[in-house]
Scaffold this motif. Sequence first.
Motif, short mmCIF file in Angstrom:
data_model
loop_
_atom_site.label_atom_id
_atom_site.label_comp_id
_atom_site.label_asym_id
_atom_site.label_seq_id
_atom_site.Cartn_x
_atom_site.Cartn_y
_atom_site.Cartn_z
N PRO A 22 41.16 43.43 23.23
CA PRO A 22 41.25 44.71 22.51
C PRO A 22 40.90 44.61 21.03
N GLU A 23 41.15 43.49 20.41
CA GLU A 23 40.84 43.35 18.98
C GLU A 23 39.35 43.49 18.69
N PHE A 24 38.51 43.25 19.68
CA PHE A 24 37.07 43.41 19.52
C PHE A 24 36.58 44.73 20.11
N VAL A 25 37.04 45.05 21.31
CA VAL A 25 36.59 46.26 22.00
C VAL A 25 36.98 47.51 21.22
N ASP A 26 38.15 47.50 20.60
CA ASP A 26 38.63 48.67 19.88
C ASP A 26 38.00 48.84 18.50
N HIS A 27 37.42 47.78 17.95
CA HIS A 27 36.91 47.84 16.59
C HIS A 27 35.40 47.81 16.46
N PHE A 28 34.70 47.49 17.53
CA PHE A 28 33.25 47.37 17.47
C PHE A 28 32.60 48.22 18.55
N ASP A 29 31.43 48.78 18.24
CA ASP A 29 30.71 49.55 19.26
C ASP A 29 29.90 48.59 20.14
N HIS A 30 29.22 49.17 21.12
CA HIS A 30 28.48 48.36 22.09
C HIS A 30 27.40 47.51 21.43
N GLU A 31 26.68 48.08 20.49
CA GLU A 31 25.62 47.35 19.79
C GLU A 31 26.19 46.18 18.99
N GLN A 32 27.30 46.41 18.33
CA GLN A 32 27.92 45.35 17.54
C GLN A 32 28.46 44.24 18.44
N LEU A 33 29.01 44.61 19.59
CA LEU A 33 29.50 43.60 20.53
C LEU A 33 28.35 42.74 21.05
N ALA A 34 27.21 43.36 21.30
CA ALA A 34 26.03 42.61 21.74
C ALA A 34 25.57 41.67 20.64
N ASP A 35 25.57 42.16 19.39
CA ASP A 35 25.20 41.30 18.26
C ASP A 35 26.18 40.14 18.12
N LEU A 36 27.47 40.43 18.29
CA LEU A 36 28.48 39.37 18.22
C LEU A 36 28.24 38.31 19.29
N ALA A 37 27.92 38.75 20.49
CA ALA A 37 27.67 37.80 21.58
C ALA A 37 26.47 36.91 21.24
N CYS A 38 25.40 37.51 20.75
CA CYS A 38 24.21 36.72 20.40
C CYS A 38 24.51 35.72 19.29
N LEU A 39 25.19 36.18 18.25
CA LEU A 39 25.50 35.30 17.13
C LEU A 39 26.43 34.17 17.55
N ALA A 40 27.43 34.48 18.37
CA ALA A 40 28.37 33.46 18.82
C ALA A 40 27.68 32.44 19.73
N LEU A 41 26.89 32.93 20.68
CA LEU A 41 26.22 32.02 21.61
C LEU A 41 25.21 31.13 20.91
N SER A 42 24.64 31.62 19.83
CA SER A 42 23.67 30.80 19.08
C SER A 42 24.35 29.61 18.41
N GLN A 43 25.64 29.70 18.21
CA GLN A 43 26.38 28.62 17.56
C GLN A 43 26.90 27.59 18.56
N LEU A 44 26.87 27.93 19.83
CA LEU A 44 27.49 27.09 20.86
C LEU A 44 26.47 26.32 21.68
N ARG A 45 26.86 25.13 22.06
CA ARG A 45 26.02 24.33 22.95
C ARG A 45 26.14 24.92 24.35
N PRO A 46 25.02 25.20 25.00
CA PRO A 46 25.09 25.80 26.34
C PRO A 46 25.62 24.81 27.37
N VAL A 47 26.33 25.35 28.35
CA VAL A 47 26.83 24.57 29.48
C VAL A 47 26.29 25.26 30.73
N TYR A 48 25.16 24.76 31.23
CA TYR A 48 24.52 25.40 32.36
C TYR A 48 25.14 24.91 33.66
N ILE A 49 25.47 25.89 34.51
CA ILE A 49 26.11 25.57 35.79
C ILE A 49 25.51 26.46 36.87
#
Length: 121
Positions: A22-49
């Motif tokens: 809720p701390e993210f869903v309630d404060h950010f719109d859909h576009e911002q959540l998508a941007d957050l996902a992209c920015l966060a995933l760019s910082q993380l090493r992928p774990v492909y399964i």
Amino acid sequence: MQISVDVHNYMETLVGQVLAKPEFVDHFDHEQLADLACLALSQLRPVYIRHDIDFLSALPEERLVTLKTYSQVAVDAAVGMIVDDRRKQRKDEVPVIFSKQRFDDDIELEWFEKPILKKEK
């Protein structure tokens, strides 16, 4: 085999779980959540399964906690970029500068521009 169907990055699942709070869903719109996902995933090493259940059954719980922590930290770091979004402060009056490239067909090609041709025997 289709990579997009048969293989996925498990970090996307973990980042999605963080962003579903809720701390993210309630404060950010859909576009911002998508941007957050992209920015966060760019910082993380992928774990492909291939299959979540197989991966989780073989993964030690300590490692899963570590991956979840990494996801939370990456999302928290991405929030700063979204909150302080410089794009909001832009004016629509951006100067556009056009430049015209000039090509001189009479100039000899550089060595790296010359095509490699087979020598005739």
